[in-house]
Write a protein that holds these residues in place. Structure first.
Motif, PDB file in Angstrom:
ATOM      1  N   ASN A  71       2.704   2.154 -17.765  1.00  0.00           N
ATOM      2  CA  ASN A  71       1.970   3.451 -17.979  1.00  0.00           C
ATOM      3  C   ASN A  71       1.001   3.910 -17.356  1.00  0.00           C
ATOM      4  OD1 ASN A  71       1.557   5.400 -20.420  1.00  0.00           O
ATOM      5  ND2 ASN A  71      -0.737   4.650 -20.448  1.00  0.00           N
ATOM      6  N   ARG A  72       0.112   2.828 -16.549  1.00  0.00           N
ATOM      7  CA  ARG A  72      -0.865   2.979 -15.507  1.00  0.00           C
ATOM      8  C   ARG A  72      -0.226   3.526 -14.296  1.00  0.00           C
ATOM      9  NH1 ARG A  72      -5.906   2.627 -13.853  1.00  0.00           N
ATOM     10  NH2 ARG A  72      -6.303   1.667 -11.905  1.00  0.00           N
ATOM     11  N   LEU A  73       1.069   3.085 -14.037  1.00  0.00           N
ATOM     12  CA  LEU A  73       1.805   3.151 -12.598  1.00  0.00           C
ATOM     13  C   LEU A  73       2.188   4.612 -12.849  1.00  0.00           C
ATOM     14  CD1 LEU A  73       3.041   2.392 -10.072  1.00  0.00           C
ATOM     15  CD2 LEU A  73       4.936   1.660 -11.473  1.00  0.00           C
ATOM     16  N   LEU A  74       2.939   5.041 -13.998  1.00  0.00           N
ATOM     17  CA  LEU A  74       3.322   6.550 -14.266  1.00  0.00           C
ATOM     18  C   LEU A  74       1.998   7.507 -13.927  1.00  0.00           C
ATOM     19  CD1 LEU A  74       5.806   5.850 -17.159  1.00  0.00           C
ATOM     20  CD2 LEU A  74       6.276   6.709 -15.042  1.00  0.00           C
ATOM     21  N   ASN A  75       0.921   7.073 -14.771  1.00  0.00           N
ATOM     22  CA  ASN A  75      -0.302   8.056 -14.731  1.00  0.00           C
ATOM     23  C   ASN A  75      -0.726   8.281 -13.230  1.00  0.00           C
ATOM     24  OD1 ASN A  75      -0.162   8.501 -17.501  1.00  0.00           O
ATOM     25  ND2 ASN A  75      -1.550   6.838 -17.693  1.00  0.00           N
ATOM     26  N   MET A  76      -0.643   7.215 -12.371  1.00  0.00           N
ATOM     27  CA  MET A  76      -1.127   7.374 -10.939  1.00  0.00           C
ATOM     28  C   MET A  76      -0.224   8.203 -10.405  1.00  0.00           C
ATOM     29  SD  MET A  76      -3.840   5.310 -11.020  1.00  0.00           S
ATOM     30  CE  MET A  76      -4.316   4.944  -9.286  1.00  0.00           C
ATOM     31  N   PHE A  77       1.238   7.899 -10.403  1.00  0.00           N
ATOM     32  CA  PHE A  77       2.290   8.708  -9.894  1.00  0.00           C
ATOM     33  C   PHE A  77       2.239  10.353 -10.166  1.00  0.00           C
ATOM     34  CE2 PHE A  77       5.095   5.146  -8.887  1.00  0.00           C
ATOM     35  CZ  PHE A  77       4.749   5.068  -7.552  1.00  0.00           C
ATOM     36  N   ILE A  78       1.899  10.648 -11.511  1.00  0.00           N
ATOM     37  CA  ILE A  78       1.797  11.964 -12.311  1.00  0.00           C
ATOM     38  C   ILE A  78       0.565  12.587 -11.649  1.00  0.00           C
ATOM     39  CG2 ILE A  78       1.519  13.408 -14.108  1.00  0.00           C
ATOM     40  CD1 ILE A  78       3.275  11.073 -15.638  1.00  0.00           C
ATOM     41  N   GLY A  79      -0.878  11.950 -11.621  1.00  0.00           N
ATOM     42  CA  GLY A  79      -1.822  12.567 -11.570  1.00  0.00           C
ATOM     43  C   GLY A  79      -2.814  12.072 -10.541  1.00  0.00           C
ATOM     44  N   TYR A  80      -2.569  11.358  -9.726  1.00  0.00           N
ATOM     45  CA  TYR A  80      -3.535  10.683  -8.771  1.00  0.00           C
ATOM     46  C   TYR A  80      -3.039  11.140  -7.239  1.00  0.00           C
ATOM     47  CZ  TYR A  80      -7.111   7.652  -6.986  1.00  0.00           C
ATOM     48  OH  TYR A  80      -8.185   7.017  -5.944  1.00  0.00           O
ATOM     49  N   ASP A  81      -3.690  11.666  -6.460  1.00  0.00           N
ATOM     50  CA  ASP A  81      -3.270  11.945  -5.249  1.00  0.00           C
ATOM     51  C   ASP A  81      -3.852  11.191  -3.928  1.00  0.00           C
ATOM     52  OD1 ASP A  81      -1.362  13.765  -6.098  1.00  0.00           O
ATOM     53  OD2 ASP A  81      -3.140  15.531  -6.099  1.00  0.00           O
ATOM     54  N   LYS A  82      -4.492  10.255  -4.203  1.00  0.00           N
ATOM     55  CA  LYS A  82      -5.228   9.356  -3.070  1.00  0.00           C
ATOM     56  C   LYS A  82      -4.750   8.056  -3.251  1.00  0.00           C
ATOM     57  CE  LYS A  82      -9.579  11.993  -3.983  1.00  0.00           C
ATOM     58  NZ  LYS A  82     -11.165  11.865  -4.007  1.00  0.00           N
ATOM     59  N   LYS A  83      -5.340   7.309  -2.362  1.00  0.00           N
ATOM     60  CA  LYS A  83      -4.786   5.804  -2.100  1.00  0.00           C
ATOM     61  C   LYS A  83      -4.932   4.865  -3.344  1.00  0.00           C
ATOM     62  CE  LYS A  83      -5.012   2.040   1.358  1.00  0.00           C
ATOM     63  NZ  LYS A  83      -5.936   1.676   2.632  1.00  0.00           N
ATOM     64  N   PHE A  84      -3.732   4.197  -3.566  1.00  0.00           N
ATOM     65  CA  PHE A  84      -3.957   3.230  -4.657  1.00  0.00           C
ATOM     66  C   PHE A  84      -3.008   2.212  -4.384  1.00  0.00           C
ATOM     67  CE2 PHE A  84      -0.478   5.754  -6.325  1.00  0.00           C
ATOM     68  CZ  PHE A  84       0.312   4.993  -6.967  1.00  0.00           C
ATOM     69  N   ILE A  85      -3.165   0.785  -5.010  1.00  0.00           N
ATOM     70  CA  ILE A  85      -2.420  -0.356  -4.602  1.00  0.00           C
ATOM     71  C   ILE A  85      -1.654  -0.666  -5.850  1.00  0.00           C
ATOM     72  CG2 ILE A  85      -2.959  -3.027  -4.041  1.00  0.00           C
ATOM     73  CD1 ILE A  85      -5.410  -2.016  -2.589  1.00  0.00           C
ATOM     74  N   VAL A  86      -0.396  -1.401  -5.917  1.00  0.00           N
ATOM     75  CA  VAL A  86       0.310  -1.652  -6.952  1.00  0.00           C
ATOM     76  C   VAL A  86       0.558  -3.295  -6.769  1.00  0.00           C
ATOM     77  CG1 VAL A  86       2.420  -1.872  -8.004  1.00  0.00           C
ATOM     78  CG2 VAL A  86       1.420   0.256  -7.156  1.00  0.00           C
ATOM     79  N   GLU A  87       0.414  -4.348  -7.540  1.00  0.00           N
ATOM     80  CA  GLU A  87       0.830  -5.504  -7.413  1.00  0.00           C
ATOM     81  C   GLU A  87       1.802  -6.030  -8.495  1.00  0.00           C
ATOM     82  OE1 GLU A  87      -3.545  -7.286  -7.900  1.00  0.00           O
ATOM     83  OE2 GLU A  87      -4.013  -6.876  -5.697  1.00  0.00           O
ATOM     84  N   PRO A  88       2.440  -7.009  -8.126  1.00  0.00           N
ATOM     85  CA  PRO A  88       3.368  -7.571  -8.999  1.00  0.00           C
ATOM     86  C   PRO A  88       2.600  -8.697  -9.788  1.00  0.00           C
ATOM     87  CG  PRO A  88       3.528  -8.860  -6.994  1.00  0.00           C
ATOM     88  CD  PRO A  88       2.637  -7.793  -6.953  1.00  0.00           C
ATOM     89  N   ALA A  89       3.503  -8.921 -11.024  1.00  0.00           N
ATOM     90  CA  ALA A  89       2.931  -9.986 -12.165  1.00  0.00           C
ATOM     91  C   ALA A  89       3.025 -11.249 -11.610  1.00  0.00           C
ATOM     92  CB  ALA A  89       3.657  -9.782 -13.442  1.00  0.00           C
ATOM     93  N   VAL A  90       4.005 -11.620 -10.653  1.00  0.00           N
ATOM     94  CA  VAL A  90       4.183 -12.840  -9.958  1.00  0.00           C
ATOM     95  C   VAL A  90       4.133 -12.472  -8.464  1.00  0.00           C
ATOM     96  CG1 VAL A  90       5.874 -14.778  -9.348  1.00  0.00           C
ATOM     97  CG2 VAL A  90       5.835 -13.467 -11.811  1.00  0.00           C
ATOM     98  N   GLN A  91       3.283 -13.296  -7.987  1.00  0.00           N
ATOM     99  CA  GLN A  91       2.550 -13.035  -6.549  1.00  0.00           C
ATOM    100  C   GLN A  91       3.907 -13.415  -5.599  1.00  0.00           C
ATOM    101  OE1 GLN A  91       0.028 -11.442  -5.397  1.00  0.00           O
ATOM    102  NE2 GLN A  91      -0.302 -10.935  -7.503  1.00  0.00           N
ATOM    103  N   ASN A  92       4.183 -12.461  -4.591  1.00  0.00           N
ATOM    104  CA  ASN A  92       5.273 -12.774  -3.639  1.00  0.00           C
ATOM    105  C   ASN A  92       4.531 -12.551  -2.481  1.00  0.00           C
ATOM    106  OD1 ASN A  92       7.335 -12.204  -1.734  1.00  0.00           O
ATOM    107  ND2 ASN A  92       8.242 -11.068  -3.190  1.00  0.00           N
ATOM    108  N   PRO A  93       4.774 -13.744  -1.487  1.00  0.00           N
ATOM    109  CA  PRO A  93       3.961 -13.844  -0.080  1.00  0.00           C
ATOM    110  C   PRO A  93       4.591 -12.807   0.670  1.00  0.00           C
ATOM    111  CG  PRO A  93       4.748 -16.098  -0.585  1.00  0.00           C
ATOM    112  CD  PRO A  93       5.328 -14.934  -1.679  1.00  0.00           C
TER     113      PRO A  93
END
Length: 233
Positions: A71-93
């Motif tokens: 839901n947060r990801l969708l909101n960022m894509f829909i309404g946020y026009d600046k830099k943001f970071i996405v992280e996975p639930a399981v860390q991947n090197p």
């Protein structure tokens, strides 16, 4: 020199603080994160367009739940026009985080907005349509057959679902490309249901043909006859 070093370290510290304060979308499930990685790094997809935005929507819908991270990801894509970071639930090197630096195309924002509202619809016709939109049809075939073979209300739900599906893709199609995407989607449905028994396949194609006729009529009869009439041959 000392003053320069102080200024330099002050600037670096401020940048680090700024980076720390950039909004993050944490704990994105692996299916969605893999789709993000694929679309971000695949050649020619430096920004989300309308159709590859659908890849993300398909990944989100896979478990039928829009969780808090999605839901947060969708909101960022829909309404946020600046830099943001996405992280996975399981860390991947290899891909510890993804950085989205630019605003996405307005058309892609519309796709994400459309998906967010579409995915929560629960009427029988909408649920059927969502199978076509977000399951790539794989789960839809036996369910549609059941509806087409059901009573009048069930049949109308199947028609409504086909209509919503084709109407959506009709807007991406035009005479200049000979309505290529709409034609491809009709062809995809033909192939999908060809796996059913001959009798069920024929019934579904009759239903689909009637829907295409209605869509064409509603669009001012602008589609060429060979776009869909062939499915009854």
């Amino acid at each position: 020199m000392r003053l320069f070093c102080l200024l330099f370290f002050s600037l670096v510290s401020q940048m680090a603080i700024f980076a720390q304060n950039e909004p993050k979308v944490k704990s994105v499930n692996q299916t969605v994160y893999n789709a993000l990685v694929s679309n971000k790094f695949e050649m020619g997809k430096t920004q989300f367009g309308e159709l590859n935005a659908e890849d993300i929507c398909v990944a989100i819908y896979k478990d039928r739940i829009i969780d808090s991270a999605e839901n947060r990801l969708l909101n960022m894509f829909i309404g946020y026009d600046k830099k943001f970071i996405v992280e996975p639930a399981v860390q991947n090197p290899k891909y510890p985080q993804l950085i989205f630096e630019n605003a996405i195309y307005p058309a892609a924002k519309k796709v994400f907005s459309w998906f967010k509202s579409r995915a929560i619809l629960t009427s029988p016709a909408d649920t059927l349509a969502n199978l076509l939109f977000f399951d790539k049809g794989y789960a839809a075939s036996p369910i549609f057959v059941k509806y087409v073979n059901g009573g009048a209300a069930a049949y109308k739900n199947a028609q409504a679902a086909f209509y919503e599906y084709l109407k959506y893709y009709a807007r991406f199609s035009s005479p200049s490309d000979e309505y290529a995407l709409l034609r491809d989607k009709i062809g995809g449905l033909y192939f999908l249901f060809s796996m059913e028994s001959k009798d069920n396949f024929k019934k579904v194609m009759i239903c689909l043909h009637a829907v295409a006729e209605q869509l064409n009529k509603d669009a001012g009869n602008k589609f060429p006859p060979n776009l869909y009439k062939w499915i009854l041959n």
